[in-house]
Motif scaffolding. Structure first.
Motif, PDB file in Angstrom:
ATOM      1  N   GLY A 269       1.278  -0.832  -0.352  1.00  0.00           N
ATOM      2  CA  GLY A 269      -0.203  -0.054   0.248  1.00  0.00           C
ATOM      3  C   GLY A 269       1.128   1.265   0.363  1.00  0.00           C
ATOM      4  O   GLY A 269       0.178   2.253  -0.350  1.00  0.00           O
ATOM      5  N   ARG A 270       2.398   1.250   0.580  1.00  0.00           N
ATOM      6  CA  ARG A 270       2.603   2.526   0.920  1.00  0.00           C
ATOM      7  C   ARG A 270       3.803   2.014  -0.547  1.00  0.00           C
ATOM      8  O   ARG A 270       4.095   3.650  -1.300  1.00  0.00           O
ATOM      9  N   ALA A 271       4.092   1.568  -1.454  1.00  0.00           N
ATOM     10  CA  ALA A 271       4.653   1.673  -2.040  1.00  0.00           C
ATOM     11  C   ALA A 271       3.916   2.535  -3.076  1.00  0.00           C
ATOM     12  O   ALA A 271       4.027   3.189  -4.432  1.00  0.00           O
ATOM     13  N   LEU A 272       2.818   1.993  -3.288  1.00  0.00           N
ATOM     14  CA  LEU A 272       1.716   2.375  -4.410  1.00  0.00           C
ATOM     15  C   LEU A 272       1.119   4.076  -3.939  1.00  0.00           C
ATOM     16  O   LEU A 272       0.550   4.374  -4.665  1.00  0.00           O
ATOM     17  N   GLY A 273       1.834   4.123  -2.713  1.00  0.00           N
ATOM     18  CA  GLY A 273       1.194   5.555  -2.088  1.00  0.00           C
ATOM     19  C   GLY A 273       0.486   6.211  -2.008  1.00  0.00           C
ATOM     20  O   GLY A 273       0.068   7.309  -1.767  1.00  0.00           O
ATOM     21  N   LEU A 274      -0.239   4.866  -0.779  1.00  0.00           N
ATOM     22  CA  LEU A 274      -1.104   5.047  -0.101  1.00  0.00           C
ATOM     23  C   LEU A 274      -0.479   5.359   1.318  1.00  0.00           C
ATOM     24  O   LEU A 274       0.642   4.874   1.633  1.00  0.00           O
ATOM     25  N   GLY A 275      -1.277   5.312   2.112  1.00  0.00           N
ATOM     26  CA  GLY A 275      -0.974   5.622   3.750  1.00  0.00           C
ATOM     27  C   GLY A 275      -1.608   4.697   4.544  1.00  0.00           C
ATOM     28  O   GLY A 275      -2.400   3.651   4.100  1.00  0.00           O
ATOM     29  N   THR A 276      -1.352   4.685   5.989  1.00  0.00           N
ATOM     30  CA  THR A 276      -1.712   3.315   6.781  1.00  0.00           C
ATOM     31  C   THR A 276      -2.003   4.195   8.147  1.00  0.00           C
ATOM     32  O   THR A 276      -1.722   5.260   8.298  1.00  0.00           O
ATOM     33  N   TYR A 277      -2.438   3.297   8.881  1.00  0.00           N
ATOM     34  CA  TYR A 277      -2.854   4.362   9.676  1.00  0.00           C
ATOM     35  C   TYR A 277      -3.267   3.449  11.186  1.00  0.00           C
ATOM     36  O   TYR A 277      -3.590   1.629  10.640  1.00  0.00           O
ATOM     37  N   LYS A 278      -3.128   3.322  12.333  1.00  0.00           N
ATOM     38  CA  LYS A 278      -3.236   2.694  13.694  1.00  0.00           C
ATOM     39  C   LYS A 278      -4.839   2.167  13.618  1.00  0.00           C
ATOM     40  O   LYS A 278      -5.522   3.237  13.635  1.00  0.00           O
ATOM     41  N   LEU A 279      -5.595   0.756  14.179  1.00  0.00           N
ATOM     42  CA  LEU A 279      -6.428   0.005  14.501  1.00  0.00           C
ATOM     43  C   LEU A 279      -6.187   0.263  16.222  1.00  0.00           C
ATOM     44  O   LEU A 279      -5.835  -0.055  16.597  1.00  0.00           O
ATOM     45  N   PRO A 280      -7.948   0.431  16.578  1.00  0.00           N
ATOM     46  CA  PRO A 280      -8.366   0.797  17.758  1.00  0.00           C
ATOM     47  C   PRO A 280      -7.787  -0.416  18.618  1.00  0.00           C
ATOM     48  O   PRO A 280      -6.798  -0.099  19.623  1.00  0.00           O
ATOM     49  N   PHE A 281      -8.230  -1.469  18.259  1.00  0.00           N
ATOM     50  CA  PHE A 281      -7.979  -2.434  19.293  1.00  0.00           C
ATOM     51  C   PHE A 281      -6.784  -3.704  17.901  1.00  0.00           C
ATOM     52  O   PHE A 281      -6.785  -5.046  18.576  1.00  0.00           O
ATOM     53  N   GLY A 282      -6.996  -3.252  16.480  1.00  0.00           N
ATOM     54  CA  GLY A 282      -6.769  -4.745  15.821  1.00  0.00           C
ATOM     55  C   GLY A 282      -7.118  -5.911  15.391  1.00  0.00           C
ATOM     56  O   GLY A 282      -8.436  -6.119  15.847  1.00  0.00           O
ATOM     57  N   HIS A 283      -6.665  -6.672  14.376  1.00  0.00           N
ATOM     58  CA  HIS A 283      -7.731  -7.583  14.334  1.00  0.00           C
ATOM     59  C   HIS A 283      -6.618  -9.347  15.010  1.00  0.00           C
ATOM     60  O   HIS A 283      -5.293  -9.219  14.025  1.00  0.00           O
ATOM     61  N   ARG A 284      -6.693 -10.303  15.483  1.00  0.00           N
ATOM     62  CA  ARG A 284      -5.879 -11.221  16.181  1.00  0.00           C
ATOM     63  C   ARG A 284      -6.476 -12.569  16.058  1.00  0.00           C
ATOM     64  O   ARG A 284      -7.370 -12.193  17.323  1.00  0.00           O
ATOM     65  N   GLY A 285      -6.443 -13.437  15.601  1.00  0.00           N
ATOM     66  CA  GLY A 285      -7.239 -14.569  15.823  1.00  0.00           C
ATOM     67  C   GLY A 285      -7.138 -15.057  14.847  1.00  0.00           C
ATOM     68  O   GLY A 285      -7.118 -14.967  13.037  1.00  0.00           O
ATOM     69  N   ILE A 286      -8.232 -16.317  14.215  1.00  0.00           N
ATOM     70  CA  ILE A 286      -8.080 -17.330  13.335  1.00  0.00           C
ATOM     71  C   ILE A 286      -9.930 -17.653  13.014  1.00  0.00           C
ATOM     72  O   ILE A 286     -10.574 -18.715  12.459  1.00  0.00           O
ATOM     73  N   ASN A 287     -10.317 -16.221  13.192  1.00  0.00           N
ATOM     74  CA  ASN A 287     -11.447 -16.619  12.737  1.00  0.00           C
ATOM     75  C   ASN A 287     -12.459 -15.096  12.577  1.00  0.00           C
ATOM     76  O   ASN A 287     -13.991 -14.684  12.332  1.00  0.00           O
ATOM     77  N   GLN A 288     -11.791 -14.532  11.816  1.00  0.00           N
ATOM     78  CA  GLN A 288     -11.696 -13.345  10.901  1.00  0.00           C
ATOM     79  C   GLN A 288     -12.469 -13.479   9.657  1.00  0.00           C
ATOM     80  O   GLN A 288     -11.991 -13.961   8.456  1.00  0.00           O
ATOM     81  N   PRO A 289     -14.266 -12.764   9.079  1.00  0.00           N
ATOM     82  CA  PRO A 289     -14.330 -13.416   8.212  1.00  0.00           C
ATOM     83  C   PRO A 289     -14.244 -11.972   7.362  1.00  0.00           C
ATOM     84  O   PRO A 289     -14.467 -10.940   7.611  1.00  0.00           O
ATOM     85  N   VAL A 290     -14.140 -12.230   5.637  1.00  0.00           N
ATOM     86  CA  VAL A 290     -13.368 -11.588   4.731  1.00  0.00           C
ATOM     87  C   VAL A 290     -14.054 -12.118   3.687  1.00  0.00           C
ATOM     88  O   VAL A 290     -13.997 -13.068   3.202  1.00  0.00           O
ATOM     89  N   LEU A 291     -14.383 -10.821   2.636  1.00  0.00           N
ATOM     90  CA  LEU A 291     -14.888 -10.499   1.739  1.00  0.00           C
ATOM     91  C   LEU A 291     -14.036 -10.515   0.089  1.00  0.00           C
ATOM     92  O   LEU A 291     -13.096  -9.598   0.333  1.00  0.00           O
ATOM     93  N   ASP A 292     -14.266 -12.190  -0.685  1.00  0.00           N
ATOM     94  CA  ASP A 292     -13.176 -12.083  -1.937  1.00  0.00           C
ATOM     95  C   ASP A 292     -13.981 -11.627  -2.475  1.00  0.00           C
ATOM     96  O   ASP A 292     -15.116 -11.147  -3.546  1.00  0.00           O
ATOM     97  N   LYS A 293     -14.266  -9.687  -2.714  1.00  0.00           N
ATOM     98  CA  LYS A 293     -14.836  -9.032  -3.517  1.00  0.00           C
ATOM     99  C   LYS A 293     -14.805  -9.945  -5.516  1.00  0.00           C
ATOM    100  O   LYS A 293     -16.180  -9.616  -5.565  1.00  0.00           O
ATOM    101  N   ALA A 294     -13.809 -11.054  -5.712  1.00  0.00           N
ATOM    102  CA  ALA A 294     -13.900 -10.996  -7.133  1.00  0.00           C
ATOM    103  C   ALA A 294     -15.002 -12.018  -7.482  1.00  0.00           C
ATOM    104  O   ALA A 294     -15.699 -12.473  -8.043  1.00  0.00           O
ATOM    105  N   THR A 295     -14.993 -12.653  -6.081  1.00  0.00           N
ATOM    106  CA  THR A 295     -16.021 -13.622  -6.191  1.00  0.00           C
ATOM    107  C   THR A 295     -17.119 -13.804  -5.468  1.00  0.00           C
ATOM    108  O   THR A 295     -18.106 -14.903  -5.543  1.00  0.00           O
TER     109      THR A 295
END
Length: 394
Positions: A269-295
């Motif tokens: 993201g940074r190499a492409l020119g985008l910024g980053t930011y700190k999350l309030p408490f982050g994501h840590r675990g093995i049960n996080q749901p993510v959407l693959d927009k292509a499928t």
């Protein structure tokens, strides 16, 4: 061996002044770090040996920890990396045939100060409301330190924001893992905190995996004549890793296919020119749901990150650094955080989570195949261009 029935005191102190009294677990002494929680019900050995947790005191939300002990087959790296460990009920016995030692003994051996017997649910709810914060565990004799002095030590500890921790976890010299099956070519892996399961997955796709120190230069990468480059997960703030961003821009400028995970996603993201930011408490675990927009497919994924890429989740946009059109490929369904990037005009993509996912889930393992397909397509294109060039010279 330290008895799990110890009466040695331990205290968890957070930077807002809250205190939680429990029992010593693991090594005795004082440890400082960012207090975060991990929601995995299994896989504590993989969590503890994940280099991305360097600098963090990890709280397990699962109440009963340690029942399967520790073994010599499942470590993700050469040691336990967490700065401290918080559990509610440590197992009194080890009850798994694969175990080589108890979790308590492993923590003590690696000098990891822990605490048990506190209300981990209350601490988790507090962090979810107030955000991840600095903290310390004082155990054994250190528990008797004056409370005001304990709080002073916590508040003088460095914030996670602004820290570059890659040098602490990276290999010192290059390590090579042979390809399994038909060899596709050499793959340059920048070790920012790579996990062994990642190396194994890449080798199984036909890559001869060259794990390079985080201090590697573009000349070091070119020297192995790689067919592609991979950036691993790792600890710290992506905004403090300018050298790795500059190196990645060199990789993209060379036209090499690129795949990054977790920290590697933030650095793309940074190499492409985008910024980053700190999350309030982050994501840590093995049960996080993510959407693959292509499928349109929803994946249950393994996460360990406290920072994220700042990018529009809908539609395409131009790379501010001139790498063409880009899109957000994956989105977190809990909070709409950017979970993946795909460059549309260069062979580069990344995800914010862990497709190797030891000890699971394995919904995202296909991403290693997607990377292999990208590299194979790029090699075919290069061969076709070389053939056309030779034909043109006749």
């Amino acid at each position: 061996m330290t008895s799990l029935f110890t009466t040695d005191p331990a205290i968890l102190v957070l930077e807002d002044g809250s205190r939680h009294v429990g029992r010593a677990y693991g090594a005795r002494g004082t440890t400082l770090g960012e207090v975060v929680f991990a929601t995995g019900m299994t896989g504590y050995q993989e969590t503890l040996t994940d280099p991305s947790y360097a600098g963090q005191i990890v709280l397990q939300t699962a109440p009963h920890i340690g029942n399967t002990g520790m073994n010599d087959e499942d470590p993700e790296s050469r040691r336990i990396w967490v700065s401290g460990y918080i559990v509610r009920d440590p197992s009194r016995v080890v009850s798994n045939w694969r175990a080589d030692e108890s979790l308590d003994d492993a923590l003590e051996r690696d000098g990891v100060v822990g605490i048990s017997g506190i209300d981990t649910r209350a601490v988790t709810r507090h962090i979810r409301s107030a955000g991840s914060m600095r903290g310390a565990i004082f155990s054994g004799d250190a528990a008797a330190i004056d409370p005001e002095e304990q709080l002073r030590l916590v508040r003088e500890a460095p914030q996670m924001a602004g820290q570059n921790l890659s040098a602490e976890v990276s290999v010192a010299t290059a390590e090579v893992t042979p390809a399994r099956g038909e060899r596709l070519g050499s793959l340059a892996v920048l070790d920012l905190g790579v996990k062994q399961a990642t190396v194994n997955n890449l080798a199984e796709r036909g890559f001869e995996v060259h794990v390079l120190p985080q201090s590697a230069t573009i000349d070091d990468i070119r020297a192995i004549d790689p067919v592609a480059v991979f950036y691993s997960n790792g600890p710290g703030d992506p905004a403090a890793s300018d050298q790795h961003v500059d190196l990645l821009r060199g990789v993209l400028d060379d036209g090499l296919p690129f795949f990054g995970i977790c920290f590697g996603n933030q650095l793309l993201g940074r190499a492409l020119g985008l910024g980053t930011y700190k999350l309030p408490f982050g994501h840590r675990g093995i049960n996080q749901p993510v959407l693959d927009k292509a499928t349109g497919r929803v994946e249950i994924t393994a996460h360990n990150h406290g920072f994220a890429v700042d990018a529009p989740v809908e539609g395409e946009f131009d790379s501010p650094n001139g790498y063409g059109r880009v899109e957000v490929s994956h989105v977190g369904l809990n909070d709409q955080v950017v979970e993946g990037l795909r460059a549309l005009e260069i062979p580069a993509f990344s995800v914010q989570y862990h497709p190797e996912a030891a000890a699971g889930p394995h919904d995202a393992n296909y991403l290693f195949d997607r990377f292999r397909d990208l590299v194979v397509a790029d090699l075919d294109t290069r061969r076709s261009r070389a053939l056309d060039h030779r034909e043109g010279d006749k």
